[in-house]
Design an enzyme around this catalytic site. Structure first.
Site, short mmCIF file in Angstrom:
data_model
loop_
_atom_site.label_atom_id
_atom_site.label_comp_id
_atom_site.label_asym_id
_atom_site.label_seq_id
_atom_site.Cartn_x
_atom_site.Cartn_y
_atom_site.Cartn_z
N CYS A 186 8.16 -1.61 9.54
CA CYS A 186 9.08 -2.75 9.44
C CYS A 186 10.54 -2.38 9.23
CB CYS A 186 8.62 -3.66 8.31
SG CYS A 186 6.89 -4.09 8.46
C1 UGA Z 1 8.29 -4.34 3.97
C2 UGA Z 1 8.78 -5.46 3.05
O1 UGA Z 1 8.77 -5.02 1.69
C3 UGA Z 1 7.90 -6.71 3.19
O2 UGA Z 1 8.41 -7.77 2.40
C4 UGA Z 1 7.87 -7.12 4.67
O3 UGA Z 1 7.02 -8.24 4.88
C5 UGA Z 1 7.37 -5.98 5.51
O4 UGA Z 1 8.24 -4.83 5.31
C6 UGA Z 1 7.41 -6.42 6.94
O5 UGA Z 1 8.49 -6.66 7.48
O6 UGA Z 1 6.33 -6.64 7.52
P1 UGA Z 1 6.32 -2.51 3.85
O7 UGA Z 1 6.87 -1.97 5.14
O8 UGA Z 1 4.87 -2.70 3.71
O9 UGA Z 1 6.98 -3.94 3.52
O10 UGA Z 1 6.77 -1.47 2.74
P2 UGA Z 1 7.58 -1.51 1.37
O11 UGA Z 1 6.66 -1.53 0.24
O12 UGA Z 1 8.64 -2.51 1.40
O13 UGA Z 1 8.25 -0.06 1.42
C7 UGA Z 1 9.12 0.31 2.49
C8 UGA Z 1 9.57 1.73 2.34
O14 UGA Z 1 10.55 1.84 1.32
C9 UGA Z 1 8.47 2.73 2.01
O15 UGA Z 1 8.64 3.88 2.80
C10 UGA Z 1 8.72 3.05 0.54
O16 UGA Z 1 8.28 4.34 0.18
C11 UGA Z 1 10.24 2.93 0.47
N1 UGA Z 1 10.75 2.63 -0.89
C12 UGA Z 1 10.48 1.43 -1.46
C13 UGA Z 1 11.51 3.56 -1.54
O17 UGA Z 1 11.78 4.67 -1.03
N2 UGA Z 1 12.00 3.26 -2.79
C14 UGA Z 1 11.75 2.07 -3.39
O18 UGA Z 1 12.24 1.86 -4.52
C15 UGA Z 1 10.96 1.14 -2.73
#
Ligand code: UGA
Length: 424
Positions: free
Chosen positions: A263
């Site tokens: 995403c």
């Molecule tokens: C993300 C959004 O959080 C959802 O709300 C959205 O619905 C989704 O995309 C989508 O568009 O379908 P997701 O891709 O499952 O969800 O993953 P996240 O949990 O948001 O994490 C995204 C990335 O950011 C991961 O690689 C994670 O490791 C990284 N991250 C997250 C960090 O490096 N630091 C943080 O503090 C949080």
């Protein structure tokens, strides 16, 4: 209510399965036979917490899967378009699957009354109004209004998607008209969260703006972390101090290797490309992307300095999924690291509790270990790239050199190792 979901990826399957579990009659549609078979047998085609149980409870009862889209539309009051919108070569979104779904739904609408089509796939502002509605009208021979149209962005996080669906922070209903919105609002009437009703393109923009903001937050803390590292300051304590301000919030302030997944990368690139196409240069978003690309390089620099060079060195790569609790490796930052390690002739031995199979498709040539400890055996260095809980307290005794570079601030047991964090 009778519901059809078109596409059984993360969004379609979670939406369909959860709505079925809430008592709706749901038909999931996919063009891939084996996914349809699996769902009908109550087996989940994806790894997602809680999904297996929901499918078992509902398969062949409230939840049926089929490849027959027309039948699904004829037997439902509302349908959700949940097909993928991958990036095209220029970073824009590829609408091929959306257009094809809209054509098929349109044809089915010719003989169906009182149906509402809901776009759940992530599409840039204006897509529902300017592309999807005309296709539905052309193929059905009807005018919008004779059928309803909504845009209902999804905010599910992989790994906790079922919980996110059942307990959302908010529901956004982008509506073509009041009737369309009312129909979707009725489906969501059991949810106790704020429901914001907007026009179609505002709903589309809310999705892009939300993902862009979260990615910006992570790139921001990574930049702060990169500065902190040079000053000997712990970025995590800085983030803790920042989040005591209620306006900031502690979420998405974990510095490290950066973001990946299906995403954020696609949506940030999609919004950049779209903004440029309408004559605006989105400088902040481009920098957010740049900072994210830099994090794997910084980690590799730290490792390279420790080893002199990667040539012939055995490197244990722990963590392949783009984040913990998923087997998804799409746009995983680990892949950038592995690619560079291979370019520099390292011997890579990888381990991930869930994502080995998906990684093998991209990197059949590297070694895979069945436990983290096996991967560490005789390794010159360990790179920890995904925040799996089991990496908190590893046994490093088998390593040749106990050098550990932590890309996610996950390592708790730091005794007896030469530990270095990416930006702390
Ligand atoms: C993300 C959004 O959080 C959802 O709300 C959205 O619905 C989704 O995309 C989508 O568009 O379908 P997701 O891709 O499952 O969800 O993953 P996240 O949990 O948001 O994490 C995204 C990335 O950011 C991961 O690689 C994670 O490791 C990284 N991250 C997250 C960090 O490096 N630091 C943080 O503090 C949080």
């Amino acid at each position: 209510m009778k519901v059809a979901t078109i596409g059984t990826g993360y969004v379609g399957l979670v939406t369909g399965a959860c709505l079925a579990d809430m008592g709706n009659e749901v038909i999931c549609v996919d063009i891939v036979d084996h996914k349809v078979e699996m769902i009908n047998q109550g087996r989940s085609p994806i790894y997602e917490e809680g999904m297996q149980e929901i499918l078992k409870r509902n398969a062949q009862k409230n939840l049926k899967a089929t490849t027959d889209l027309e039948m699904a539309i004829e037997n439902s009051d509302i349908s959700f378009i949940c097909v993928g919108t991958p990036s095209d070569r220029d970073g824009g979104i590829d609408l091929r699957y959306i257009k094809s779904a809209a054509r098929s739904i349109g044809k089915a609408l010719a003989s169906v009354d009182n149906h509402t089509v809901v776009v759940k796939s992530t599409v840039v502002p204006g897509t529902t109004e300017n592309i999807i509605i005309p296709i539905l009208e052309k193929n059905s021979g009807k005018h919008v209004g004779e059928f309803g149209v909504c845009m209902n962005p999804e905010f599910l996080k992989e790994g906790v998607a079922v919980d996110d669906f059942m307990n959302p922070d908010r529901i956004i209903i982008g509506q073509y008209d009041e009737n369309s919105g009312n129909k979707l609002a009725e489906l969501y009437k059991g949810f106790y969260c704020p429901i914001l009703r907007t026009d179609l393109k505002t709903a589309e923009m809310i999705k892009y703006a939300s993902n862009s903001f979260l990615a910006t937050k992570v790139s921001f803390i990574n930049e702060i972390g990169n500065i902190c590292k040079r000053l000997g300051i712990d970025a995590y304590t800085v983030a803790e101090g920042m989040s005591l301000d209620y306006r900031i919030s502690p979420n998405f302030l974990k510095a490290g290797l950066g973001w990946g997944g299906s995403c954020f990368p696609k949506d940030i690139k999609g919004l950049i490309s779209y903004a440029k196409g309408i004559g605006y240069n989105p400088e902040l978003l481009q920098t957010v992307l740049k900072v994210n690309r830099k994090q794997p390089e910084i980690l590799l620099d730290i490792a390279r300095k420790k080893l002199g060079s990667f040539d012939g060195k055995r490197v244990a790569v722990l963590g392949l999924a783009f984040k913990a609790d998923t087997d998804d490796t799409r746009e995983s930052q680990s892949f950038h690291v592995i690619r560079q390690l291979l370019n520099e002739k390292a011997e890579v031995v990888a381990y991930d509790p869930k994502a080995e199979e998906n990684t093998k498709i991209e990197f059949p040539e590297i070694q895979y270990a069945s436990t983290a400890e096996d991967a560490l055996k005789e390794a010159d260095i360990a790179l920890i790239l995904t925040e799996w809980e089991e990496f908190q307290n590893l046994n490093y005794e088998g390593m040749k050199n106990r050098i550990v570079i932590d890309g996610r601030d996950i390592v708790k047991n730091r005794e007896g190792i030469e530990y270095e964090g990416l930006c702390w």
